[in-house]
Enzyme design. Structure first.
Site, PDB file in Angstrom:
ATOM      1  N   SER A 453       0.826  -1.155  -0.005  1.00 49.60           N
ATOM      2  CA  SER A 453      -0.010  -0.033   0.142  1.00 49.60           C
ATOM      3  C   SER A 453       0.920   1.332   0.000  1.00 49.60           C
ATOM      4  O   SER A 453       1.944   1.140   0.561  1.00 49.60           O
ATOM      5  CB  SER A 453      -0.941  -0.058   1.126  1.00 49.60           C
ATOM      6  OG  SER A 453      -1.609   1.165   1.451  1.00 49.60           O
ATOM      7  N   TYR A 466      -2.345  -0.339  10.205  1.00 48.24           N
ATOM      8  CA  TYR A 466      -2.368  -0.934   9.035  1.00 48.24           C
ATOM      9  C   TYR A 466      -1.047  -0.881   8.118  1.00 48.24           C
ATOM     10  O   TYR A 466      -0.688  -1.569   7.370  1.00 48.24           O
ATOM     11  CB  TYR A 466      -3.597  -0.405   8.299  1.00 48.24           C
ATOM     12  CG  TYR A 466      -3.791  -0.909   6.884  1.00 48.24           C
ATOM     13  CD1 TYR A 466      -4.205  -2.052   6.423  1.00 48.24           C
ATOM     14  CD2 TYR A 466      -3.585   0.035   5.708  1.00 48.24           C
ATOM     15  CE1 TYR A 466      -4.608  -2.263   5.135  1.00 48.24           C
ATOM     16  CE2 TYR A 466      -3.551  -0.381   4.492  1.00 48.24           C
ATOM     17  CZ  TYR A 466      -4.314  -1.590   3.911  1.00 48.24           C
ATOM     18  OH  TYR A 466      -4.298  -1.891   2.801  1.00 48.24           O
TER      19      TYR A 466
END
Length: 565
Positions: A453, A466
Protein backbone atom coordinates in the site's frame (compact mmCIF):
# COMPACT_ATOMS: atom_id res chain seq x y z
CA UNK A 1 10.13 -42.21 -50.51
CA UNK A 2 12.82 -39.89 -51.86
CA UNK A 3 12.95 -37.01 -54.25
CA UNK A 4 15.64 -34.94 -55.83
CA UNK A 5 13.17 -32.61 -57.54
CA UNK A 6 13.94 -28.92 -56.96
CA UNK A 7 10.37 -28.18 -58.05
CA UNK A 8 8.95 -29.98 -55.00
CA UNK A 9 11.32 -29.26 -52.11
CA UNK A 10 8.53 -29.71 -49.54
CA UNK A 11 7.08 -32.94 -50.90
CA UNK A 12 6.81 -35.60 -48.18
CA UNK A 13 9.85 -37.83 -47.97
CA UNK A 14 13.63 -37.68 -48.17
CA UNK A 15 15.37 -34.87 -50.01
CA UNK A 16 19.00 -34.24 -50.91
CA UNK A 17 20.73 -31.38 -52.67
CA UNK A 18 24.22 -29.97 -53.11
CA UNK A 19 25.02 -27.44 -50.40
CA UNK A 20 28.33 -25.70 -51.06
CA UNK A 21 29.85 -28.91 -52.38
CA UNK A 22 28.46 -31.13 -49.61
CA UNK A 23 25.36 -33.33 -49.81
CA UNK A 24 22.62 -32.05 -47.52
CA UNK A 25 19.71 -34.33 -46.67
CA UNK A 26 16.44 -33.52 -44.95
CA UNK A 27 13.13 -35.29 -44.33
CA UNK A 28 9.65 -33.80 -44.77
CA UNK A 29 6.52 -34.87 -42.86
CA UNK A 30 3.17 -33.24 -42.15
CA UNK A 31 1.45 -30.08 -43.36
CA UNK A 32 1.04 -26.50 -42.23
CA UNK A 33 3.58 -23.76 -41.51
CA UNK A 34 7.14 -24.91 -42.19
CA UNK A 35 9.33 -25.75 -39.21
CA UNK A 36 12.94 -26.92 -39.55
CA UNK A 37 14.14 -29.20 -36.74
CA UNK A 38 17.87 -29.42 -36.03
CA UNK A 39 19.00 -32.38 -33.88
CA UNK A 40 21.38 -32.36 -30.94
CA UNK A 41 24.80 -33.75 -30.30
CA UNK A 42 26.58 -32.61 -32.32
CA UNK A 43 26.46 -35.87 -34.19
CA UNK A 44 23.15 -37.43 -33.12
CA UNK A 45 20.98 -38.81 -35.92
CA UNK A 46 17.78 -36.90 -36.66
CA UNK A 47 15.35 -39.78 -36.13
CA UNK A 48 14.98 -39.41 -32.35
CA UNK A 49 13.61 -35.88 -32.83
CA UNK A 50 10.68 -36.89 -34.99
CA UNK A 51 7.35 -35.82 -33.43
CA UNK A 52 4.32 -37.26 -35.27
CA UNK A 53 1.84 -35.24 -33.19
CA UNK A 54 3.50 -32.02 -34.32
CA UNK A 55 3.26 -33.14 -37.95
CA UNK A 56 -0.53 -32.81 -37.69
CA UNK A 57 -0.10 -29.05 -37.41
CA UNK A 58 3.20 -28.17 -39.09
CA UNK A 59 5.25 -29.18 -42.10
CA UNK A 60 8.22 -30.61 -40.23
CA UNK A 61 11.56 -30.52 -42.05
CA UNK A 62 13.94 -32.73 -40.07
CA UNK A 63 17.52 -31.77 -40.85
CA UNK A 64 20.07 -34.54 -41.28
CA UNK A 65 22.94 -32.44 -39.97
CA UNK A 66 26.20 -32.35 -41.89
CA UNK A 67 28.54 -35.10 -40.76
CA UNK A 68 25.71 -37.42 -39.68
CA UNK A 69 23.76 -40.15 -41.44
CA UNK A 70 23.87 -39.84 -45.20
CA UNK A 71 24.50 -36.10 -45.31
CA UNK A 72 27.97 -35.26 -46.54
CA UNK A 73 31.06 -34.84 -44.41
CA UNK A 74 33.33 -31.82 -44.44
CA UNK A 75 36.89 -32.23 -45.73
CA UNK A 76 38.08 -31.46 -42.18
CA UNK A 77 35.85 -34.15 -40.59
CA UNK A 78 35.46 -34.70 -37.64
CA UNK A 79 36.52 -31.07 -37.10
CA UNK A 80 35.01 -27.92 -38.56
CA UNK A 81 31.37 -28.42 -37.60
CA UNK A 82 30.99 -25.02 -35.95
CA UNK A 83 27.74 -23.21 -35.32
CA UNK A 84 28.65 -20.90 -38.19
CA UNK A 85 28.97 -23.87 -40.55
CA UNK A 86 25.71 -25.41 -39.38
CA UNK A 87 24.01 -22.01 -39.72
CA UNK A 88 25.21 -21.70 -43.31
CA UNK A 89 23.81 -25.17 -44.00
CA UNK A 90 20.47 -24.18 -42.47
CA UNK A 91 20.34 -21.07 -44.62
CA UNK A 92 20.97 -23.17 -47.72
CA UNK A 93 18.01 -25.39 -46.78
CA UNK A 94 15.77 -22.38 -46.15
CA UNK A 95 16.76 -20.92 -49.52
CA UNK A 96 16.20 -24.29 -51.18
CA UNK A 97 12.69 -24.62 -49.70
CA UNK A 98 11.69 -21.31 -51.25
CA UNK A 99 9.25 -20.20 -48.54
CA UNK A 100 9.26 -16.63 -47.17
CA UNK A 101 9.53 -17.58 -43.49
CA UNK A 102 10.18 -20.74 -41.50
CA UNK A 103 10.19 -21.67 -37.85
CA UNK A 104 13.45 -23.14 -36.55
CA UNK A 105 13.42 -25.69 -33.75
CA UNK A 106 16.75 -26.71 -32.28
CA UNK A 107 17.20 -29.41 -29.65
CA UNK A 108 20.18 -29.50 -27.26
CA UNK A 109 23.22 -28.60 -29.41
CA UNK A 110 20.69 -27.83 -32.13
CA UNK A 111 19.30 -25.12 -29.84
CA UNK A 112 22.77 -23.53 -29.74
CA UNK A 113 22.72 -23.57 -33.54
CA UNK A 114 19.20 -22.13 -33.70
CA UNK A 115 20.12 -19.30 -31.32
CA UNK A 116 23.21 -18.52 -33.41
CA UNK A 117 21.12 -18.48 -36.58
CA UNK A 118 18.59 -16.10 -35.01
CA UNK A 119 21.41 -13.78 -33.99
CA UNK A 120 23.28 -13.78 -37.30
CA UNK A 121 20.73 -14.75 -40.00
CA UNK A 122 17.27 -13.77 -38.73
CA UNK A 123 15.78 -12.60 -42.02
CA UNK A 124 14.08 -15.85 -43.02
CA UNK A 125 12.80 -16.81 -39.58
CA UNK A 126 9.22 -16.59 -38.39
CA UNK A 127 10.35 -17.71 -34.93
CA UNK A 128 12.74 -19.98 -33.06
CA UNK A 129 12.09 -22.79 -30.59
CA UNK A 130 15.06 -23.27 -28.27
CA UNK A 131 14.42 -26.73 -26.87
CA UNK A 132 16.79 -27.79 -24.08
CA UNK A 133 19.42 -25.16 -24.88
CA UNK A 134 21.62 -22.78 -22.91
CA UNK A 135 23.25 -19.40 -23.49
CA UNK A 136 26.74 -20.66 -22.65
CA UNK A 137 28.99 -23.74 -22.76
CA UNK A 138 32.39 -24.34 -21.20
CA UNK A 139 33.28 -24.57 -17.49
CA UNK A 140 30.14 -22.85 -16.17
CA UNK A 141 27.84 -25.11 -18.13
CA UNK A 142 29.91 -28.15 -17.17
CA UNK A 143 29.75 -27.33 -13.47
CA UNK A 144 25.96 -26.99 -13.60
CA UNK A 145 25.67 -30.30 -15.48
CA UNK A 146 27.87 -31.97 -12.85
CA UNK A 147 25.65 -30.63 -10.08
CA UNK A 148 22.51 -31.83 -11.83
CA UNK A 149 24.11 -35.25 -12.41
CA UNK A 150 24.82 -35.53 -8.69
CA UNK A 151 21.15 -34.79 -7.99
CA UNK A 152 20.16 -37.45 -10.52
CA UNK A 153 22.48 -39.97 -8.88
CA UNK A 154 21.09 -39.22 -5.43
CA UNK A 155 17.51 -39.60 -6.66
CA UNK A 156 18.25 -42.96 -8.35
CA UNK A 157 20.81 -44.41 -5.94
CA UNK A 158 18.89 -47.68 -5.68
CA UNK A 159 18.91 -48.38 -9.42
CA UNK A 160 21.31 -51.12 -10.57
CA UNK A 161 21.99 -49.31 -13.84
CA UNK A 162 23.15 -46.07 -12.20
CA UNK A 163 26.83 -47.00 -12.07
CA UNK A 164 26.86 -47.73 -15.79
CA UNK A 165 25.38 -44.30 -16.52
CA UNK A 166 27.96 -42.55 -14.35
CA UNK A 167 30.79 -44.55 -15.93
CA UNK A 168 29.57 -43.53 -19.38
CA UNK A 169 29.66 -39.86 -18.42
CA UNK A 170 33.21 -40.33 -17.18
CA UNK A 171 34.20 -41.89 -20.52
CA UNK A 172 32.60 -39.12 -22.57
CA UNK A 173 35.77 -37.02 -22.81
CA UNK A 174 37.72 -39.86 -24.41
CA UNK A 175 35.50 -40.65 -27.40
CA UNK A 176 37.04 -40.40 -30.86
CA UNK A 177 35.06 -42.81 -33.09
CA UNK A 178 31.50 -43.26 -34.32
CA UNK A 179 31.21 -46.46 -32.30
CA UNK A 180 32.27 -44.77 -29.07
CA UNK A 181 29.94 -41.84 -29.72
CA UNK A 182 26.99 -44.20 -30.18
CA UNK A 183 27.88 -46.15 -27.05
CA UNK A 184 28.00 -42.95 -25.01
CA UNK A 185 24.72 -41.63 -26.46
CA UNK A 186 22.96 -44.85 -25.52
CA UNK A 187 24.75 -45.19 -22.21
CA UNK A 188 23.73 -41.80 -20.82
CA UNK A 189 20.13 -41.97 -22.05
CA UNK A 190 18.68 -43.11 -18.69
CA UNK A 191 19.75 -39.76 -17.23
CA UNK A 192 18.03 -37.93 -20.11
CA UNK A 193 14.59 -39.33 -19.19
CA UNK A 194 12.81 -38.14 -16.04
CA UNK A 195 11.88 -41.70 -15.05
CA UNK A 196 13.70 -44.08 -17.38
CA UNK A 197 13.83 -47.02 -14.99
CA UNK A 198 10.20 -46.54 -13.98
CA UNK A 199 9.18 -47.65 -17.49
CA UNK A 200 12.27 -49.21 -19.04
CA UNK A 201 10.22 -51.28 -21.44
CA UNK A 202 9.03 -48.05 -23.04
CA UNK A 203 12.40 -46.30 -23.17
CA UNK A 204 14.82 -49.11 -24.02
CA UNK A 205 13.70 -49.15 -27.69
CA UNK A 206 14.32 -45.40 -27.87
CA UNK A 207 17.83 -45.96 -26.58
CA UNK A 208 18.47 -48.80 -29.01
CA UNK A 209 17.20 -46.77 -31.98
CA UNK A 210 19.67 -43.92 -31.48
CA UNK A 211 22.22 -43.28 -34.21
CA UNK A 212 25.31 -41.14 -33.83
CA UNK A 213 28.49 -40.03 -35.57
CA UNK A 214 31.62 -38.65 -33.98
CA UNK A 215 31.87 -34.86 -34.25
CA UNK A 216 34.78 -33.39 -32.33
CA UNK A 217 33.28 -30.04 -31.34
CA UNK A 218 36.44 -28.35 -32.64
CA UNK A 219 36.75 -25.89 -35.48
CA UNK A 220 38.70 -26.61 -38.66
CA UNK A 221 42.05 -25.85 -36.99
CA UNK A 222 41.30 -27.78 -33.82
CA UNK A 223 40.09 -25.06 -31.44
CA UNK A 224 36.97 -25.56 -29.29
CA UNK A 225 33.77 -23.99 -30.67
CA UNK A 226 32.64 -22.53 -27.33
CA UNK A 227 29.35 -20.71 -26.83
CA UNK A 228 28.60 -17.52 -24.93
CA UNK A 229 25.54 -15.76 -26.34
CA UNK A 230 24.68 -13.66 -23.30
CA UNK A 231 25.66 -10.39 -24.93
CA UNK A 232 23.87 -11.16 -28.21
CA UNK A 233 20.58 -12.77 -27.11
CA UNK A 234 19.04 -9.47 -25.92
CA UNK A 235 19.39 -8.29 -29.51
CA UNK A 236 17.31 -11.16 -30.95
CA UNK A 237 14.37 -9.74 -32.88
CA UNK A 238 12.49 -12.87 -33.95
CA UNK A 239 9.80 -14.41 -31.69
CA UNK A 240 11.24 -17.11 -29.42
CA UNK A 241 9.85 -20.03 -27.46
CA UNK A 242 12.04 -21.68 -24.83
CA UNK A 243 11.19 -25.25 -23.78
CA UNK A 244 12.94 -27.03 -20.92
CA UNK A 245 12.35 -30.23 -18.98
CA UNK A 246 12.27 -29.85 -15.21
CA UNK A 247 14.52 -32.91 -14.76
CA UNK A 248 16.94 -32.21 -17.59
CA UNK A 249 20.48 -32.96 -16.43
CA UNK A 250 22.40 -31.34 -19.31
CA UNK A 251 20.44 -28.17 -20.12
CA UNK A 252 18.15 -27.82 -17.14
CA UNK A 253 15.72 -25.18 -15.88
CA UNK A 254 18.47 -22.74 -14.90
CA UNK A 255 19.47 -22.36 -18.53
CA UNK A 256 15.90 -22.27 -19.79
CA UNK A 257 15.09 -19.42 -17.42
CA UNK A 258 18.26 -17.57 -18.41
CA UNK A 259 17.48 -17.87 -22.12
CA UNK A 260 13.96 -16.66 -21.43
CA UNK A 261 15.19 -13.65 -19.46
CA UNK A 262 17.81 -12.75 -22.06
CA UNK A 263 15.59 -12.90 -25.17
CA UNK A 264 13.10 -10.00 -25.34
CA UNK A 265 9.47 -11.09 -25.43
CA UNK A 266 10.27 -14.81 -25.36
CA UNK A 267 7.92 -17.43 -23.95
CA UNK A 268 9.00 -20.15 -21.52
CA UNK A 269 7.45 -23.59 -21.16
CA UNK A 270 8.68 -25.90 -18.40
CA UNK A 271 7.76 -29.55 -18.96
CA UNK A 272 7.20 -30.70 -15.41
CA UNK A 273 7.50 -34.45 -16.00
CA UNK A 274 10.35 -34.47 -18.49
CA UNK A 275 14.10 -34.65 -18.69
CA UNK A 276 16.03 -33.88 -21.87
CA UNK A 277 13.52 -35.46 -24.25
CA UNK A 278 10.20 -33.82 -23.46
CA UNK A 279 8.87 -34.30 -26.99
CA UNK A 280 8.84 -38.04 -26.19
CA UNK A 281 8.07 -37.83 -22.46
CA UNK A 282 5.22 -35.27 -22.70
CA UNK A 283 4.37 -35.22 -26.41
CA UNK A 284 0.96 -33.59 -26.00
CA UNK A 285 2.16 -30.65 -23.95
CA UNK A 286 5.24 -30.25 -26.13
CA UNK A 287 3.08 -30.26 -29.25
CA UNK A 288 0.61 -27.79 -27.77
CA UNK A 289 3.41 -25.38 -26.88
CA UNK A 290 5.02 -25.45 -30.32
CA UNK A 291 1.71 -25.43 -32.20
CA UNK A 292 0.36 -22.47 -30.24
CA UNK A 293 3.61 -20.58 -30.71
CA UNK A 294 3.60 -21.21 -34.46
CA UNK A 295 -0.01 -20.15 -34.81
CA UNK A 296 0.43 -16.84 -33.04
CA UNK A 297 2.14 -15.27 -30.03
CA UNK A 298 -1.39 -14.50 -28.83
CA UNK A 299 -4.21 -17.04 -29.07
CA UNK A 300 -7.80 -15.92 -28.76
CA UNK A 301 -10.97 -17.36 -27.31
CA UNK A 302 -14.40 -15.75 -27.12
CA UNK A 303 -15.71 -13.91 -24.07
CA UNK A 304 -19.27 -13.07 -23.21
CA UNK A 305 -18.69 -9.60 -24.67
CA UNK A 306 -17.51 -10.89 -27.99
CA UNK A 307 -14.02 -9.52 -27.33
CA UNK A 308 -10.80 -11.51 -27.75
CA UNK A 309 -9.45 -13.23 -24.69
CA UNK A 310 -5.67 -12.91 -24.51
CA UNK A 311 -3.28 -15.66 -23.44
CA UNK A 312 -0.43 -14.20 -21.42
CA UNK A 313 -1.30 -16.66 -18.63
CA UNK A 314 -2.48 -19.51 -20.86
CA UNK A 315 -2.09 -22.84 -19.08
CA UNK A 316 -1.15 -21.23 -15.74
CA UNK A 317 -2.85 -21.84 -12.41
CA UNK A 318 -3.40 -19.13 -9.81
CA UNK A 319 -4.53 -18.82 -6.20
CA UNK A 320 -5.76 -15.32 -5.29
CA UNK A 321 -6.68 -14.64 -1.67
CA UNK A 322 -9.40 -12.17 -0.81
CA UNK A 323 -10.72 -12.37 -4.35
CA UNK A 324 -14.46 -12.16 -3.77
CA UNK A 325 -14.49 -8.35 -4.06
CA UNK A 326 -12.63 -5.20 -5.13
CA UNK A 327 -8.94 -5.62 -6.07
CA UNK A 328 -8.93 -9.38 -5.56
CA UNK A 329 -12.05 -9.84 -7.67
CA UNK A 330 -10.66 -7.64 -10.46
CA UNK A 331 -7.41 -9.63 -10.41
CA UNK A 332 -9.25 -12.94 -10.63
CA UNK A 333 -11.28 -11.72 -13.61
CA UNK A 334 -8.16 -10.40 -15.34
CA UNK A 335 -6.15 -13.58 -14.76
CA UNK A 336 -8.96 -15.74 -16.11
CA UNK A 337 -9.33 -13.48 -19.15
CA UNK A 338 -5.62 -14.07 -19.84
CA UNK A 339 -6.08 -17.85 -19.79
CA UNK A 340 -5.29 -18.82 -16.19
CA UNK A 341 -7.26 -21.34 -14.15
CA UNK A 342 -8.09 -19.28 -11.05
CA UNK A 343 -8.93 -20.24 -7.49
CA UNK A 344 -11.19 -17.55 -6.03
CA UNK A 345 -10.82 -17.53 -2.27
CA UNK A 346 -12.50 -15.71 0.61
CA UNK A 347 -14.93 -16.05 3.49
CA UNK A 348 -18.15 -15.17 1.63
CA UNK A 349 -19.26 -18.13 -0.49
CA UNK A 350 -22.11 -16.28 -2.23
CA UNK A 351 -19.77 -13.55 -3.45
CA UNK A 352 -17.15 -16.13 -4.39
CA UNK A 353 -19.64 -18.15 -6.39
CA UNK A 354 -20.71 -14.99 -8.19
CA UNK A 355 -17.09 -14.26 -9.24
CA UNK A 356 -16.69 -17.84 -10.47
CA UNK A 357 -19.95 -17.64 -12.42
CA UNK A 358 -18.78 -14.42 -14.07
CA UNK A 359 -15.49 -15.99 -15.11
CA UNK A 360 -17.08 -19.16 -16.44
CA UNK A 361 -19.68 -17.15 -18.31
CA UNK A 362 -16.84 -15.35 -20.08
CA UNK A 363 -15.30 -18.66 -21.15
CA UNK A 364 -12.67 -18.83 -18.37
CA UNK A 365 -11.77 -21.39 -15.72
CA UNK A 366 -12.37 -20.76 -12.02
CA UNK A 367 -13.33 -22.48 -8.79
CA UNK A 368 -14.14 -21.16 -5.34
CA UNK A 369 -12.54 -22.33 -2.10
CA UNK A 370 -13.87 -20.87 1.12
CA UNK A 371 -11.10 -19.86 3.51
CA UNK A 372 -10.80 -17.78 6.66
CA UNK A 373 -7.12 -16.84 6.72
CA UNK A 374 -6.81 -16.03 10.41
CA UNK A 375 -3.03 -16.14 10.43
CA UNK A 376 -2.74 -19.68 11.70
CA UNK A 377 -0.40 -22.11 10.01
CA UNK A 378 -3.22 -24.64 9.78
CA UNK A 379 -5.53 -22.30 7.85
CA UNK A 380 -2.85 -21.37 5.31
CA UNK A 381 -1.81 -24.99 4.81
CA UNK A 382 -5.41 -26.08 4.35
CA UNK A 383 -6.03 -23.50 1.65
CA UNK A 384 -2.77 -24.35 -0.12
CA UNK A 385 -3.59 -28.05 -0.11
CA UNK A 386 -7.16 -27.56 -1.35
CA UNK A 387 -6.08 -25.17 -4.10
CA UNK A 388 -3.25 -27.46 -5.22
CA UNK A 389 -5.66 -30.37 -5.53
CA UNK A 390 -8.29 -28.31 -7.36
CA UNK A 391 -5.70 -26.95 -9.80
CA UNK A 392 -4.43 -30.36 -10.83
CA UNK A 393 -1.43 -30.65 -8.55
CA UNK A 394 0.38 -27.32 -8.82
CA UNK A 395 0.00 -23.59 -8.21
CA UNK A 396 1.92 -21.42 -10.68
CA UNK A 397 0.94 -18.01 -9.28
CA UNK A 398 0.11 -16.94 -5.73
CA UNK A 399 -1.43 -13.53 -5.08
CA UNK A 400 -1.41 -12.53 -1.40
CA UNK A 401 -4.23 -9.99 -1.48
CA UNK A 402 -6.35 -10.69 1.61
CA UNK A 403 -6.20 -7.98 4.24
CA UNK A 404 -8.22 -5.90 6.69
CA UNK A 405 -8.13 -2.18 7.56
CA UNK A 406 -8.90 -1.45 11.22
CA UNK A 407 -10.42 1.84 12.36
CA UNK A 408 -8.76 3.91 15.04
CA UNK A 409 -5.39 5.36 15.87
CA UNK A 410 -2.35 4.17 17.77
CA UNK A 411 -3.81 5.47 21.02
CA UNK A 412 -7.13 3.64 20.57
CA UNK A 413 -5.81 0.27 19.30
CA UNK A 414 -6.10 -2.60 21.74
CA UNK A 415 -4.03 -5.77 21.80
CA UNK A 416 -6.74 -7.95 20.29
CA UNK A 417 -7.08 -5.65 17.27
CA UNK A 418 -3.31 -5.44 16.87
CA UNK A 419 -2.94 -9.23 16.85
CA UNK A 420 -5.89 -9.74 14.49
CA UNK A 421 -4.63 -7.24 11.90
CA UNK A 422 -1.12 -8.67 11.90
CA UNK A 423 -2.52 -12.21 11.73
CA UNK A 424 -4.60 -11.50 8.61
CA UNK A 425 -2.32 -9.02 6.85
CA UNK A 426 1.10 -10.54 7.58
CA UNK A 427 1.01 -14.00 9.16
CA UNK A 428 -1.53 -15.40 6.67
CA UNK A 429 0.55 -14.26 3.69
CA UNK A 430 3.74 -15.56 5.33
CA UNK A 431 2.43 -19.04 6.06
CA UNK A 432 0.54 -19.36 2.78
CA UNK A 433 3.72 -18.51 0.89
CA UNK A 434 5.55 -21.02 3.06
CA UNK A 435 3.01 -23.67 2.06
CA UNK A 436 2.89 -22.90 -1.69
CA UNK A 437 6.50 -22.09 -2.62
CA UNK A 438 7.98 -25.61 -2.13
CA UNK A 439 5.84 -26.86 -5.01
CA UNK A 440 7.09 -24.02 -7.18
CA UNK A 441 10.69 -24.79 -6.25
CA UNK A 442 10.25 -28.44 -7.21
CA UNK A 443 9.19 -27.31 -10.69
CA UNK A 444 11.79 -24.55 -10.91
CA UNK A 445 9.18 -21.93 -11.76
CA UNK A 446 6.59 -19.79 -10.00
CA UNK A 447 5.34 -16.29 -9.20
CA UNK A 448 4.36 -14.70 -5.89
CA UNK A 449 2.65 -11.29 -5.94
CA UNK A 450 2.04 -9.42 -2.70
CA UNK A 451 -0.26 -6.43 -2.17
CA UNK A 452 1.31 -3.55 -0.30
CA UNK A 453 0.00 0.00 0.00
CA UNK A 454 1.07 3.57 -0.61
CA UNK A 455 0.62 4.31 3.09
CA UNK A 456 3.55 2.03 3.90
CA UNK A 457 5.86 4.79 2.67
CA UNK A 458 3.80 7.98 2.75
CA UNK A 459 2.35 8.35 6.22
CA UNK A 460 -1.01 9.70 7.32
CA UNK A 461 -2.02 10.78 10.83
CA UNK A 462 -4.30 7.71 11.04
CA UNK A 463 -3.89 4.03 10.19
CA UNK A 464 -0.46 3.41 11.71
CA UNK A 465 -1.25 -0.25 12.42
CA UNK A 466 -2.41 -0.99 8.88
CA UNK A 467 0.52 0.92 7.38
CA UNK A 468 3.00 -1.08 9.42
CA UNK A 469 1.57 -4.38 8.15
CA UNK A 470 1.93 -3.23 4.56
CA UNK A 471 5.49 -2.14 5.28
CA UNK A 472 6.12 -5.66 6.54
CA UNK A 473 4.66 -7.14 3.35
CA UNK A 474 6.91 -4.99 1.15
CA UNK A 475 9.94 -6.03 3.22
CA UNK A 476 8.94 -9.70 2.88
CA UNK A 477 8.70 -9.18 -0.88
CA UNK A 478 12.37 -8.24 -1.08
CA UNK A 479 13.42 -10.92 1.39
CA UNK A 480 11.53 -13.66 -0.47
CA UNK A 481 12.92 -12.52 -3.78
CA UNK A 482 16.41 -12.98 -2.39
CA UNK A 483 15.53 -16.30 -0.77
CA UNK A 484 13.68 -17.92 -3.67
CA UNK A 485 14.82 -16.09 -6.80
CA UNK A 486 17.72 -18.40 -7.62
CA UNK A 487 15.29 -21.32 -7.55
CA UNK A 488 13.11 -19.91 -10.32
CA UNK A 489 10.56 -18.04 -8.20
CA UNK A 490 9.79 -14.40 -8.97
CA UNK A 491 8.48 -12.40 -6.01
CA UNK A 492 7.19 -8.85 -6.47
CA UNK A 493 4.60 -6.57 -4.96
CA UNK A 494 2.07 -3.97 -6.05
CA UNK A 495 1.51 -0.84 -3.98
CA UNK A 496 -2.00 0.43 -4.79
CA UNK A 497 -2.88 4.06 -4.31
CA UNK A 498 -6.31 5.36 -3.35
CA UNK A 499 -8.59 2.78 -4.97
CA UNK A 500 -12.38 2.98 -5.00
CA UNK A 501 -14.79 0.08 -5.18
CA UNK A 502 -16.09 -0.85 -8.66
CA UNK A 503 -19.46 0.74 -7.85
CA UNK A 504 -17.95 4.14 -7.08
CA UNK A 505 -17.13 6.95 -9.49
CA UNK A 506 -13.40 7.69 -9.48
CA UNK A 507 -14.10 11.34 -10.16
CA UNK A 508 -16.58 11.97 -7.34
CA UNK A 509 -15.38 9.63 -4.57
CA UNK A 510 -14.87 11.51 -1.26
CA UNK A 511 -11.41 9.96 -0.92
CA UNK A 512 -10.47 11.90 -4.02
CA UNK A 513 -9.20 14.68 -1.75
CA UNK A 514 -6.17 12.47 -1.09
CA UNK A 515 -5.32 12.62 -4.79
CA UNK A 516 -5.59 16.39 -5.29
CA UNK A 517 -2.42 17.72 -6.84
CA UNK A 518 -1.18 14.32 -8.04
CA UNK A 519 -0.45 13.63 -11.73
CA UNK A 520 -3.62 11.51 -12.01
CA UNK A 521 -5.71 13.93 -9.98
CA UNK A 522 -8.28 11.27 -9.10
CA UNK A 523 -8.73 7.96 -7.33
CA UNK A 524 -8.06 4.68 -9.10
CA UNK A 525 -10.09 1.60 -10.06
CA UNK A 526 -9.34 -2.04 -9.10
CA UNK A 527 -8.78 -2.84 -12.79
CA UNK A 528 -5.58 -0.77 -12.70
CA UNK A 529 -4.17 -3.02 -9.99
CA UNK A 530 -5.34 -6.13 -11.81
CA UNK A 531 -3.51 -5.04 -14.96
CA UNK A 532 -0.28 -4.66 -13.01
CA UNK A 533 -0.81 -8.10 -11.46
CA UNK A 534 -1.24 -9.67 -14.91
CA UNK A 535 2.02 -8.08 -15.99
CA UNK A 536 3.93 -9.37 -12.96
CA UNK A 537 2.44 -12.84 -13.35
CA UNK A 538 3.25 -13.08 -17.05
CA UNK A 539 6.44 -13.79 -18.96
CA UNK A 540 6.54 -10.07 -19.81
CA UNK A 541 7.97 -9.57 -16.30
CA UNK A 542 10.51 -12.41 -16.50
CA UNK A 543 13.35 -10.06 -15.51
CA UNK A 544 11.47 -8.34 -12.69
CA UNK A 545 12.46 -9.49 -9.19
CA UNK A 546 12.03 -8.02 -5.71
CA UNK A 547 10.24 -4.92 -6.98
CA UNK A 548 7.33 -2.96 -5.56
CA UNK A 549 5.33 -1.41 -8.40
CA UNK A 550 3.49 1.77 -7.43
CA UNK A 551 0.08 1.93 -9.08
CA UNK A 552 -1.09 5.05 -7.34
CA UNK A 553 -1.57 7.83 -9.86
CA UNK A 554 1.77 9.33 -8.85
CA UNK A 555 0.79 9.70 -5.17
CA UNK A 556 4.10 8.48 -3.72
CA UNK A 557 6.49 9.19 -6.57
CA UNK A 558 5.71 12.84 -7.30
CA UNK A 559 5.54 15.86 -5.04
CA UNK A 560 1.92 16.88 -4.55
CA UNK A 561 1.46 20.53 -5.49
CA UNK A 562 -2.10 21.80 -5.21
CA UNK A 563 -3.21 24.75 -7.31
CA UNK A 564 0.28 25.14 -8.81
CA UNK A 565 0.77 28.00 -11.26
Amino acid sequence: MSTQSPAEPLAPGVHAFDSDGVTQRYHVYGSGPVCLAHPGGPGIGWEYLRTPELEKHLTMVYVEALGTGESGRLPTHPNGYTRERYSIALQRIIDHLGVPKVYLLGHSHGAFVAAYHAIHRPAGLAGIILYEGAPVTGPEHGAEAARRLQEFAAAHADRPGLNDVLATFAAMQDISTDEQTLAVARGVLPSYIADYWGDERRWAPVRDALRASYISGLDAIGSPDLVDDRADLPKVTVPALVIVGLFDVICGPRWGRELHELIPGSRLVVLEHSGHLGHLEEPERFTDAVRDFARSPRSTSPTNKGEPMSSRLHGKTALITGSTSNIGRATALAFAAEGAHVIVSGRDRSRGDAVVAHIRGAGGQADFIAADLDGSLAASRALAAAATEQLGGHIDILVNNAGIFPPGSTLTTDEETFDRVYAVNVKAAFFLTQAVVPGMISRGDGVVINLGSWVARLSLPVGALYASTKGAIETLTRAWSSEFGSQGIRVNAISPGVIVTPEQDTGTDPLGVLMHGTPAGRTGHPDAIAAAAVYLASDDAAFVHGTVIDVDGGRTGVAVVKDAV
